[in-house]
Design an enzyme around this catalytic site. Structure first.
Site, PDB file in Angstrom:
ATOM      1  N   ASP A 132      -6.337  -3.623  -7.402  1.00 31.17           N
ATOM      2  CA  ASP A 132      -6.895  -4.139  -6.164  1.00 31.17           C
ATOM      3  C   ASP A 132      -7.124  -5.634  -6.305  1.00 31.17           C
ATOM      4  O   ASP A 132      -7.064  -6.172  -7.412  1.00 31.17           O
ATOM      5  CB  ASP A 132      -8.201  -3.426  -5.814  1.00 31.17           C
ATOM      6  CG  ASP A 132      -8.532  -3.602  -4.343  1.00 31.17           C
ATOM      7  OD1 ASP A 132      -7.857  -3.000  -3.501  1.00 31.17           O
ATOM      8  OD2 ASP A 132      -9.439  -4.399  -4.037  1.00 31.17           O
ATOM      9  N   ARG A 162      -7.988  11.061  -6.140  1.00 30.71           N
ATOM     10  CA  ARG A 162      -9.234  10.399  -5.758  1.00 30.71           C
ATOM     11  C   ARG A 162     -10.400  11.369  -5.577  1.00 30.71           C
ATOM     12  O   ARG A 162     -11.547  10.943  -5.575  1.00 30.71           O
ATOM     13  CB  ARG A 162      -9.002   9.577  -4.491  1.00 30.71           C
ATOM     14  CG  ARG A 162      -8.308   8.243  -4.770  1.00 30.71           C
ATOM     15  CD  ARG A 162      -9.291   7.205  -5.317  1.00 30.71           C
ATOM     16  NE  ARG A 162     -10.151   6.739  -4.229  1.00 30.71           N
ATOM     17  CZ  ARG A 162     -11.394   7.098  -4.049  1.00 30.71           C
ATOM     18  NH1 ARG A 162     -11.960   7.931  -4.877  1.00 30.71           N
ATOM     19  NH2 ARG A 162     -12.092   6.630  -3.045  1.00 30.71           N
ATOM     20  N   ARG A 220       0.817  -1.216   0.000  1.00 31.56           N
ATOM     21  CA  ARG A 220       0.000   0.000   0.000  1.00 31.56           C
ATOM     22  C   ARG A 220       0.855   1.271   0.000  1.00 31.56           C
ATOM     23  O   ARG A 220       0.520   2.246   0.691  1.00 31.56           O
ATOM     24  CB  ARG A 220      -0.959   0.024   1.187  1.00 31.56           C
ATOM     25  CG  ARG A 220      -1.975  -1.098   1.194  1.00 31.56           C
ATOM     26  CD  ARG A 220      -3.126  -0.782   0.257  1.00 31.56           C
ATOM     27  NE  ARG A 220      -4.125  -1.835   0.301  1.00 31.56           N
ATOM     28  CZ  ARG A 220      -5.309  -1.729   0.879  1.00 31.56           C
ATOM     29  NH1 ARG A 220      -5.664  -0.617   1.455  1.00 31.56           N
ATOM     30  NH2 ARG A 220      -6.141  -2.726   0.862  1.00 31.56           N
ATOM     31  N   TYR A 266     -14.235 -12.645   0.660  1.00 29.06           N
ATOM     32  CA  TYR A 266     -15.021 -11.487   0.184  1.00 29.06           C
ATOM     33  C   TYR A 266     -16.294 -11.955  -0.540  1.00 29.06           C
ATOM     34  O   TYR A 266     -17.357 -11.340  -0.396  1.00 29.06           O
ATOM     35  CB  TYR A 266     -14.179 -10.596  -0.734  1.00 29.06           C
ATOM     36  CG  TYR A 266     -13.174  -9.736   0.008  1.00 29.06           C
ATOM     37  CD1 TYR A 266     -13.590  -8.626   0.743  1.00 29.06           C
ATOM     38  CD2 TYR A 266     -11.820 -10.016  -0.012  1.00 29.06           C
ATOM     39  CE1 TYR A 266     -12.675  -7.830   1.429  1.00 29.06           C
ATOM     40  CE2 TYR A 266     -10.892  -9.223   0.668  1.00 29.06           C
ATOM     41  CZ  TYR A 266     -11.334  -8.132   1.392  1.00 29.06           C
ATOM     42  OH  TYR A 266     -10.437  -7.354   2.073  1.00 29.06           O
ATOM     43  N   ARG A 308      -4.024   6.300   0.526  1.00 25.94           N
ATOM     44  CA  ARG A 308      -4.648   7.513   1.089  1.00 25.94           C
ATOM     45  C   ARG A 308      -3.747   8.340   1.992  1.00 25.94           C
ATOM     46  O   ARG A 308      -4.052   9.475   2.287  1.00 25.94           O
ATOM     47  CB  ARG A 308      -5.935   7.132   1.825  1.00 25.94           C
ATOM     48  CG  ARG A 308      -7.122   7.056   0.882  1.00 25.94           C
ATOM     49  CD  ARG A 308      -8.343   6.534   1.581  1.00 25.94           C
ATOM     50  NE  ARG A 308      -8.163   5.113   1.901  1.00 25.94           N
ATOM     51  CZ  ARG A 308      -9.076   4.366   2.510  1.00 25.94           C
ATOM     52  NH1 ARG A 308     -10.207   4.901   2.888  1.00 25.94           N
ATOM     53  NH2 ARG A 308      -8.841   3.090   2.746  1.00 25.94           N
TER      54      ARG A 308
END
Ligand code: 1CP
Length: 352
Positions: free
Chosen positions: A86, A50, A37, A163, A41
């Site tokens: 992702d 974004r 990562r 998921y 963010r």
């Protein structure tokens, strides 16, 4: 095991990159570092992009995805670029209805809850609908120096099945585990479909120009070793095997250090270790004849620069200069991490 199946080709300068030499456990002048990562963010530049583009849209725009990672690698000075993508877009062409909602993360609107639901998880024979990922690999490769390997990646069968079954993220993965225990045949059917898709997807990323791949089993640490062996290991092995014949594979999981020897058994020339075990002890259970990646706690990056330096040195001391250590966090950079601490970490690993 000690012999690498993919000998370095001196004719190809890309194969001489520091990180790839560490994967092969060759001697290196310093420990290579990249961060899971690393583009995310915590970076103001990323947040600015974004504000204009949704997350899935960004993943599906190879020019922008490549730009995000190339700019990050240049800013941080890390030794590898993982493609900006992702785990979950692979599930869309398999029939799962995926959305990333603001604040809540991924949502799958048609989760797999009953054995009969597995039949609507399609085999992925045609990778066209994730062709944007291969385009991202190629564009990222084209924008970087030969000394920076491009890492392709996929989710491991357990984590992706999780998921699919939960319909989103989870703390305890209770629906996933109860499906696994109650419907063993349907579980193996689901994981088999996912493993075959992942296998093709990883090879396609190598074909598109990635030098190595990482398999993320981010949430498998909610299982114990016996269950890993019975319900997971054959599928992770199947997902990795084809890519492993061609290139180094990093096999990563978090949460349960007791799984490390089983991850190594499932495959991977490099085993990812999280912070819940000291690096030297984790490495010992994996076997010192295998490379390892890790294992600074990402929360350390929420402290101050002195603590970051101290903890980075502690990890390096446990690696003790053995060949085959790739410095990384035990899991991804957390949102809110100060960029200056990330830079301090990288400078410490690179220059002492
Ligand atoms: O901008 C945003 O709000 C989206 C945040 C974000 C980002 C930047 C997500 C959503 N994914 C990513 C990128 C990403 N994801 C990369 C690219 C490289 C990089 O940022 O440097 C990679 C390799 C991943 C892989 C990924 N996605 C994993 C495996 C790694 C890990 O952290 O264990 C997982 C579990 C995901 C799922 C995911 N993606 C995003 C969210 C919010 C989630 C859910 C996490 C959860 O279940 O709690």
């Amino acid at each position: 095991m000690a012999e690498s199946p993919f000998p370095a080709s001196p004719a190809d300068p890309r194969q001489q990159a520091l990180l790839l030499r560490a994967c092969r456990r060759e001697p290196v002048e310093r420990t290579p570092i990249w961060l899971m990562r690393q583009a995310g963010r915590y970076l103001p530049e990323y947040r600015a992009i974004r504000e204009k583009v949704g997350f899935l849209e960004l993943c599906k725009t190879p020019r922008l995805s490549a730009e995000v990672m190339i700019a990050t690698v240049n800013r941080l000075g890390v030794d590898a670029a993982i493609i900006f993508s992702d785990l979950l877009p692979l599930l869309e062409p398999m029939g799962l209805d995926l959305e990333f909602t603001a604040g809540e993360g991924p949502v799958i609107h048609n989760p797999v809850r009953e054995p009969a639901d597995v039949a609507r998880v399609h085999e992925l024979s045609d990778l066209d609908r994730v062709g944007f990922v291969m385009d991202t690999v190629a564009a990222t490769r084209a924008g970087l120096d030969d000394s920076i390997p491009v890492i392709g990646f996929a989710g491991a069968p357990f984590t992706l099945a999780g998921y699919c079954i939960e319909g989103g993220t989870s703390k305890a993965w209770t629906l996933t585990k109860s499906f696994m225990y109650r419907h063993e045949a349907a579980w193996h059917d689901l994981c088999g479909r996912i493993a075959r898709a992942v296998s093709r997807y990883l090879v396609a990323q190598l074909d598109a120009g990635a030098q190595l791949v990482q398999l993320f089993d981010s949430w498998v640490g909610c299982l114990g070793p016996d269950d890993y062996r019975r319900y997971v290991l054959p599928h992770s092995r199947a997902a990795l095997a084809a890519a492993a014949e061609r290139a180094p594979v990093i096999h990563f999981a978090t949460g349960n250090p007791a799984l490390l020897p089983l991850l190594a058994e499932a495959g991977g020339s490099v085993i990812g270790i999280d912070w819940r075990i000291d690096l030297d002890r984790g490495w010992e259970t994996v076997g010192f004849d295998r490379a390892v990646q890790g294992n600074l706690d990402p929360v350390v990056l929420l402290s101050d620069r002195d603590t970051v330096r101290r903890e980075a040195h502690a990890v390096l001391a446990r690696a003790a200069g053995r060949p085959g250590h790739i410095f990384n966090l035990g899991h991804g950079v957390l949102p809110g991490t100060p960029v200056e601490n990330v830079l301090e970490l990288i400078a410490t690993v690179k220059h002492g």
